[in-house]
Scaffold this motif. Structure first.
Motif, PDB file in Angstrom:
ATOM      1  N   GLU A  29       0.171   3.315  12.851  1.00 49.02           N
ATOM      2  CA  GLU A  29      -1.176   2.799  13.092  1.00 49.02           C
ATOM      3  C   GLU A  29      -2.231   3.758  12.551  1.00 49.02           C
ATOM      4  O   GLU A  29      -3.238   3.326  11.980  1.00 49.02           O
ATOM      5  CB  GLU A  29      -1.392   2.565  14.588  1.00 49.02           C
ATOM      6  N   THR A  30      -2.025   5.052  12.746  1.00 51.66           N
ATOM      7  CA  THR A  30      -2.980   6.038  12.231  1.00 51.66           C
ATOM      8  C   THR A  30      -3.029   5.989  10.711  1.00 51.66           C
ATOM      9  O   THR A  30      -4.105   6.048  10.101  1.00 51.66           O
ATOM     10  CB  THR A  30      -2.592   7.450  12.705  1.00 51.66           C
ATOM     11  N   TRP A  31      -1.863   5.887  10.083  1.00 43.01           N
ATOM     12  CA  TRP A  31      -1.822   5.756   8.622  1.00 43.01           C
ATOM     13  C   TRP A  31      -2.518   4.486   8.175  1.00 43.01           C
ATOM     14  O   TRP A  31      -3.322   4.495   7.236  1.00 43.01           O
ATOM     15  CB  TRP A  31      -0.360   5.769   8.148  1.00 43.01           C
ATOM     16  N   ARG A  32      -2.261   3.383   8.848  1.00 42.22           N
ATOM     17  CA  ARG A  32      -2.850   2.101   8.468  1.00 42.22           C
ATOM     18  C   ARG A  32      -4.378   2.146   8.553  1.00 42.22           C
ATOM     19  O   ARG A  32      -5.079   1.528   7.751  1.00 42.22           O
ATOM     20  CB  ARG A  32      -2.293   0.996   9.379  1.00 42.22           C
ATOM     21  N   MET A  82       7.271   8.836   7.376  1.00 47.74           N
ATOM     22  CA  MET A  82       7.387   8.170   8.674  1.00 47.74           C
ATOM     23  C   MET A  82       7.405   6.649   8.519  1.00 47.74           C
ATOM     24  O   MET A  82       8.157   5.952   9.212  1.00 47.74           O
ATOM     25  CB  MET A  82       6.246   8.590   9.590  1.00 47.74           C
ATOM     26  N   VAL A  83       6.581   6.125   7.626  1.00 47.59           N
ATOM     27  CA  VAL A  83       6.617   4.682   7.370  1.00 47.59           C
ATOM     28  C   VAL A  83       8.011   4.284   6.876  1.00 47.59           C
ATOM     29  O   VAL A  83       8.586   3.280   7.307  1.00 47.59           O
ATOM     30  CB  VAL A  83       5.538   4.287   6.343  1.00 47.59           C
ATOM     31  N   ALA A  84       8.563   5.096   5.983  1.00 55.37           N
ATOM     32  CA  ALA A  84       9.902   4.816   5.463  1.00 55.37           C
ATOM     33  C   ALA A  84      10.952   4.868   6.557  1.00 55.37           C
ATOM     34  O   ALA A  84      11.980   4.175   6.480  1.00 55.37           O
ATOM     35  CB  ALA A  84      10.247   5.797   4.348  1.00 55.37           C
ATOM     36  N   CYS A  85      10.705   5.654   7.605  1.00 58.77           N
ATOM     37  CA  CYS A  85      11.659   5.752   8.715  1.00 58.77           C
ATOM     38  C   CYS A  85      11.862   4.420   9.420  1.00 58.77           C
ATOM     39  O   CYS A  85      12.864   4.241  10.124  1.00 58.77           O
ATOM     40  CB  CYS A  85      11.183   6.786   9.733  1.00 58.77           C
ATOM     41  N   ARG A 123       0.836  -1.202   0.000  1.00 62.77           N
ATOM     42  CA  ARG A 123       0.000   0.000   0.000  1.00 62.77           C
ATOM     43  C   ARG A 123       0.871   1.253   0.000  1.00 62.77           C
ATOM     44  O   ARG A 123       0.589   2.203  -0.736  1.00 62.77           O
ATOM     45  CB  ARG A 123      -0.915  -0.001   1.218  1.00 62.77           C
ATOM     46  N   ALA A 124       1.915   1.268   0.819  1.00 59.25           N
ATOM     47  CA  ALA A 124       2.788   2.436   0.890  1.00 59.25           C
ATOM     48  C   ALA A 124       3.430   2.716  -0.468  1.00 59.25           C
ATOM     49  O   ALA A 124       3.508   3.868  -0.908  1.00 59.25           O
ATOM     50  CB  ALA A 124       3.859   2.227   1.956  1.00 59.25           C
ATOM     51  N   ARG A 125       3.883   1.667  -1.139  1.00 54.37           N
ATOM     52  CA  ARG A 125       4.485   1.856  -2.458  1.00 54.37           C
ATOM     53  C   ARG A 125       3.463   2.420  -3.447  1.00 54.37           C
ATOM     54  O   ARG A 125       3.787   3.297  -4.258  1.00 54.37           O
ATOM     55  CB  ARG A 125       5.031   0.528  -2.978  1.00 54.37           C
ATOM     56  N   ALA A 126       2.230   1.916  -3.404  1.00 56.83           N
ATOM     57  CA  ALA A 126       1.198   2.387  -4.326  1.00 56.83           C
ATOM     58  C   ALA A 126       0.883   3.860  -4.089  1.00 56.83           C
ATOM     59  O   ALA A 126       0.746   4.650  -5.039  1.00 56.83           O
ATOM     60  CB  ALA A 126      -0.067   1.542  -4.161  1.00 56.83           C
ATOM     61  N   GLU A 127       0.780   4.258  -2.827  1.00 60.02           N
ATOM     62  CA  GLU A 127       0.519   5.662  -2.527  1.00 60.02           C
ATOM     63  C   GLU A 127       1.692   6.539  -2.942  1.00 60.02           C
ATOM     64  O   GLU A 127       1.497   7.656  -3.452  1.00 60.02           O
ATOM     65  CB  GLU A 127       0.223   5.826  -1.032  1.00 60.02           C
ATOM     66  N   TRP A 128       2.891   6.053  -2.722  1.00 60.38           N
ATOM     67  CA  TRP A 128       4.073   6.825  -3.080  1.00 60.38           C
ATOM     68  C   TRP A 128       4.176   7.020  -4.591  1.00 60.38           C
ATOM     69  O   TRP A 128       4.575   8.093  -5.065  1.00 60.38           O
ATOM     70  CB  TRP A 128       5.323   6.150  -2.540  1.00 60.38           C
ATOM     71  N   ARG A 129       3.792   6.011  -5.366  1.00 64.99           N
ATOM     72  CA  ARG A 129       3.806   6.167  -6.826  1.00 64.99           C
ATOM     73  C   ARG A 129       2.893   7.315  -7.267  1.00 64.99           C
ATOM     74  O   ARG A 129       3.208   8.048  -8.202  1.00 64.99           O
ATOM     75  CB  ARG A 129       3.383   4.868  -7.503  1.00 64.99           C
TER      76      ARG A 129
END
Length: 305
Positions: free
Chosen positions: A295-298, A273-276, A171-177
């Motif tokens: 957790e808030t992002w998730r 922050m996830v990348a951190c 999910r993080a990768r998809a949002e970052w794209r």
């Protein structure tokens, strides 16, 4: 994963490097002590009125030296135009120094610091004032410095790691794209947010990086200063803080906050922050420090939901 003993040893090495470098520059650092140790080790080079900041945790693919030089230049310029700020020490050259593998900078020691509640609403007028001055900064800075390449490399490092679940990473990768073009270049940002201006901004929660003393408030910590929308500095501060910022911004001739850009910048901050989490092997305490943010992002709707 670095152990607590190894982290303590790293801190001692950074302190010793700062003492050696300061001594070589003519400072008396015979009573030096570490006063802070997270991403950087901050060393009070007592009895000299100088503080050394020594980065010890850095993302893969980044170097401290370029950021440090920009930080020093910005701080000196702000002081030259009358802005209350932490300044490079006048007792040594205002340039990064490398010693025993550590790159460091030297700053004038601030005394009489008073406790603060770090209230973003109360501090937003100060943020607006800083933006109004930084908009005139004549020097060169990067566009979203530190972000280019950092997130992609961090996500690569998290692949197959137990620090982030595979579906979260996907999910993080998809949002970052979707969002990364806005931080990769001014043209990319303009294509996504036509008509929204960018300028030099602090880059790292300026409301938090204010130092209050008995008689003034000082701006500090320009490690991430660069060109970006003002919303980059305002992410996740809350509606009340945004209203306080806008009240001050209007009086200073700044534009109001673009809610679409703010929403995007808040999600980019989430992904930052996830990348951190990729830095946890260098700084294990990040696991606890990042848990609520992750957790808030998730729990949020996937971008652009």
């Amino acid at each position: 994963m670095i152990t607590e003993e190894q982290r303590a040893a790293r801190s001692r090495r950074a302190r010793d490097a700062a003492v050696d470098a300061g001594t070589a520059l003519g400072l008396d650092a015979s009573e030096a002590e570490v006063v802070y140790d997270v991403f950087s080790v901050v060393v009070d080079l007592a009895p000299a009125p100088v503080v050394a900041r020594v980065p010890v945790v850095t993302p893969r693919g980044t170097s401290s030296a370029g950021f440090q030089r920009t930080e020093l230049d910005v701080a000196r310029w702000l002081a030259s135009v009358g802005v209350p700020t932490v300044v490079p020490s006048g007792l040594v050259p205002a340039e990064p120094v490398v010693r025993d593998g550590f790159a460091m900078t030297f700053w004038e020691k601030v005394v009489d610091i008073v406790p603060s509640d770090y209230d973003p609403v109360r501090r937003m007028p100060d943020v607006a004032r800083l933006h109004s001055v930084l908009a005139r900064y004549p020097g060169e800075t990067g566009f979203f410095p530190g972000m280019r390449g950092y997130v992609d490399l961090a996500f690569d490092d998290l692949e197959g790691s137990d620090l982030l679940a595979a579906d979260d990473l996907a999910r993080a990768r998809a949002e970052w794209r979707l969002l990364s073009p806005a931080v990769e270049s001014p043209a990319g940002f303009a294509a996504m947010f036509p008509g929204v201006s960018v300028q030099v901004v602090h880059g790292d929660a300026p409301f938090y990086n204010l130092i209050e003393t008995g008689d003034t408030t000082l701006y500090s910590d320009y490690e991430h200063v660069g060109v970006a929308p003002v919303e980059w500095d305002l992410a996740h501060t809350g509606e009340e803080a945004i209203a306080a910022y806008e009240d001050a911004a209007v009086d200073l001739g700044l534009r109001t906050v673009d809610r679409g850009v703010l929403s995007a910048m808040e999600r980019v901050r989430d992904l930052q922050m996830v990348a951190c989490l990729a830095l946890v092997p260098q700084l294990p305490l990040l696991v606890e420090g990042l848990s609520s943010t992750v957790e808030t992002w998730r729990a949020s709707a996937p971008w652009p939901g």
